[in-house]
Design a protein around this motif. Structure first.
Motif, mmCIF file in Angstrom:
data_model
loop_
_atom_site.group_PDB
_atom_site.id
_atom_site.type_symbol
_atom_site.label_atom_id
_atom_site.label_comp_id
_atom_site.label_asym_id
_atom_site.label_seq_id
_atom_site.Cartn_x
_atom_site.Cartn_y
_atom_site.Cartn_z
ATOM 1 N N LEU A 136 -19.804 43.458 -39.457
ATOM 2 C CA LEU A 136 -21.093 44.056 -38.711
ATOM 3 C C LEU A 136 -20.625 44.305 -37.331
ATOM 4 O O LEU A 136 -21.239 45.401 -36.681
ATOM 5 N N HIS A 137 -19.495 43.964 -36.600
ATOM 6 C CA HIS A 137 -18.941 44.332 -35.365
ATOM 7 C C HIS A 137 -19.978 43.993 -34.327
ATOM 8 O O HIS A 137 -19.807 44.723 -33.486
ATOM 9 N N GLU A 183 -22.310 40.636 -32.378
ATOM 10 C CA GLU A 183 -22.640 39.372 -32.572
ATOM 11 C C GLU A 183 -24.024 39.096 -32.857
ATOM 12 O O GLU A 183 -24.365 38.121 -33.684
ATOM 13 N N ALA A 184 -25.058 39.824 -32.323
ATOM 14 C CA ALA A 184 -26.273 39.495 -32.512
ATOM 15 C C ALA A 184 -26.632 39.543 -34.275
ATOM 16 O O ALA A 184 -27.411 38.854 -34.978
ATOM 17 N N ASP A 185 -26.161 40.757 -34.628
ATOM 18 C CA ASP A 185 -26.446 41.161 -36.190
ATOM 19 C C ASP A 185 -25.594 40.100 -36.909
ATOM 20 O O ASP A 185 -26.297 39.673 -38.180
ATOM 21 N N ALA A 186 -24.414 39.761 -36.512
ATOM 22 C CA ALA A 186 -23.864 38.641 -37.279
ATOM 23 C C ALA A 186 -24.522 37.253 -37.365
ATOM 24 O O ALA A 186 -24.401 36.687 -38.421
ATOM 25 N N GLU A 187 -24.982 36.887 -35.924
ATOM 26 C CA GLU A 187 -25.863 35.531 -36.081
ATOM 27 C C GLU A 187 -26.955 35.690 -36.975
ATOM 28 O O GLU A 187 -27.160 34.726 -37.885
ATOM 29 N N ASP A 188 -27.674 36.715 -36.866
ATOM 30 C CA ASP A 188 -29.112 36.883 -37.853
ATOM 31 C C ASP A 188 -28.438 36.912 -39.276
ATOM 32 O O ASP A 188 -29.185 36.089 -40.174
ATOM 33 N N THR A 189 -27.405 37.573 -39.662
ATOM 34 C CA THR A 189 -27.025 37.542 -41.155
ATOM 35 C C THR A 189 -26.434 36.309 -41.506
ATOM 36 O O THR A 189 -26.896 35.813 -42.493
ATOM 37 N N ALA A 190 -25.879 35.504 -40.568
ATOM 38 C CA ALA A 190 -25.230 34.185 -41.000
ATOM 39 C C ALA A 190 -26.781 33.159 -41.276
ATOM 40 O O ALA A 190 -26.686 32.419 -42.281
ATOM 41 N N LYS A 229 -22.936 56.146 -36.745
ATOM 42 C CA LYS A 229 -21.682 55.699 -37.141
ATOM 43 C C LYS A 229 -21.827 54.749 -38.360
ATOM 44 O O LYS A 229 -22.172 53.681 -38.204
ATOM 45 N N GLU A 230 -21.632 55.108 -39.554
ATOM 46 C CA GLU A 230 -21.983 54.082 -40.615
ATOM 47 C C GLU A 230 -20.680 53.995 -41.324
ATOM 48 O O GLU A 230 -19.920 54.935 -41.649
ATOM 49 N N GLU A 231 -20.266 52.668 -41.783
ATOM 50 C CA GLU A 231 -18.999 52.366 -42.374
ATOM 51 C C GLU A 231 -19.401 52.820 -43.792
ATOM 52 O O GLU A 231 -20.454 52.366 -44.506
ATOM 53 N N SER A 232 -18.617 53.405 -44.446
ATOM 54 C CA SER A 232 -18.664 53.761 -45.915
ATOM 55 C C SER A 232 -18.196 52.395 -46.837
ATOM 56 O O SER A 232 -17.315 51.753 -46.498
ATOM 57 N N LEU A 233 -19.258 51.989 -47.676
ATOM 58 C CA LEU A 233 -18.829 50.788 -48.347
ATOM 59 C C LEU A 233 -18.255 51.331 -49.741
ATOM 60 O O LEU A 233 -17.682 50.507 -50.703
ATOM 61 N N ASP A 234 -17.963 52.649 -50.099
ATOM 62 C CA ASP A 234 -17.271 53.056 -51.214
ATOM 63 C C ASP A 234 -15.712 52.925 -50.958
ATOM 64 O O ASP A 234 -15.124 52.860 -49.925
ATOM 65 N N GLU A 235 -15.307 52.245 -52.077
ATOM 66 C CA GLU A 235 -13.936 51.564 -51.958
ATOM 67 C C GLU A 235 -12.865 52.847 -51.982
ATOM 68 O O GLU A 235 -12.762 53.405 -53.120
ATOM 69 N N THR A 265 -11.112 43.349 -36.833
ATOM 70 C CA THR A 265 -12.421 44.186 -37.347
ATOM 71 C C THR A 265 -11.999 45.756 -37.221
ATOM 72 O O THR A 265 -12.931 46.185 -38.074
ATOM 73 N N GLY A 266 -10.720 46.158 -37.053
ATOM 74 C CA GLY A 266 -10.454 47.481 -37.244
ATOM 75 C C GLY A 266 -10.137 47.774 -38.620
ATOM 76 O O GLY A 266 -9.929 49.062 -38.780
#
Lengths: 81, 195
Positions: free
Chosen positions: B32-33, B35-42, B85-91, B129-130
């Motif tokens: 998620l890049h 910190e706040a989103d990562a903590e919430d997700t955790a 800016k959305e990351e593609s989840l397509d592999e 993260t990149g």
């Protein structure tokens, strides 16, 4: 059989994980004995893996644990009969 | 311990998850890049694990099960994000060719003490993260969380061969990016001037 640098690069991960078949391992080791470039690539990759695995790279935010367990306590209380 | 929790000793859940707090948080952060989103997700991950503990069958390790929940939570959060800016989840296909390493003639070992420096930690964080998502998640599970190849394959739902290929590419990408950067921050040799 003698292998060139590009082939050695393909095996660096397997070499570091010690999962190469014995014949490939021998070829890679022979190459590394005389190739300073591949040796430096191997050393730098190994060094980078040690550094990235260190807990200090990603630290938990201050108070993370306390907030998490407080939220869990709320959840546990809510589910209590 | 899980049986006791299911039998009603819910407080034991606190103890059960302590060893996994960091792993879950870092996993979420690497997706998620933020910190706040990562903590919430955790937090959501651990709550979900608590609510669904009875469905944990013990076929996988508890840690691997948690990783699967984290991956699902992080992925659905990325999908929900309505940002530009959305990351593609397509592999992307795995056969993207070779990743050549950064060529160098010698390497001066960077000691772990260098991690005391914020700039060094930042370089490593940014490099990890990149990484493209499919490489980042494999690298995270294998080289940061130290899961086995089999466990990583199970958590991600991919083959063992795919884990090995992606891990190799991830490591080469990191070497290519970090070797030149870390060379710059390597401690300089001290030369003593003889007077």
């Amino acid at each position: 059989m003698v292998i060139d640098c590009k082939h050695v690069w393909e095996h660096i991960s397997g070499y570091l994980d010690a999962t190469l078949p014995p014949d490939v391992l021998e070829q890679v080791q022979k190459h590394l004995e005389h190739c300073e470039i591949c040796s430096a690539i191997l050393d730098s990759t190994r060094n980078i893996l040690i550094l990235t695995a260190d807990e200090r790279v990603f630290e938990l935010p201050l108070g993370f644990s306390e907030r998490l367990h407080a939220r869990l306590d709320e959840e546990i209380r809510d589910l209590a009969p | 311990m899980i049986a006791k929790i299911l039998a009603g000793d819910s407080q034991l859940f606190h103890q059960l998850i302590r060893p996994y707090e960091r792993r879950v948080y870092v996993m979420a952060l690497s997706f998620l890049h933020n910190e706040a989103d990562a903590e919430d997700t955790a937090q959501e991950t651990f709550l979900k694990a608590f609510r669904n503990l009875s469905s944990f069958r013990g076929e996988a390790k508890f840690g691997t099960w948690l990783v699967s929940i984290t991956l699902n939570e992080a992925r659905s959060r990325i999908r929900r994000r309505n940002t530009i800016k959305e990351e593609s989840l397509d592999e992307p296909p795995d056969d993207q060719g070779h990743t050549s390493p950064y060529l160098l003639r010698d390497w001066r070992e960077i000691p772990s003490e260098a991690l005391e420096r914020k700039e060094v930690r930042l370089l490593l964080q940014q490099a990890i993260t990149g990484l493209p998502l499919i490489y980042r998640e494999v690298f995270q599970l294998r080289d940061i969380d130290q899961l086995s190849v089999n466990e990583a394959a199970a958590a991600l739902g991919i083959s063992i061969a795919a884990v090995k290929v992606r891990l190799h590419r991830a490591r080469m990408m990191l070497q290519k990016k970090l070797a030149p950067e870390l060379k710059q921050v390597a401690p300089k040799r001290r030369w003593w001037a003889w007077s």
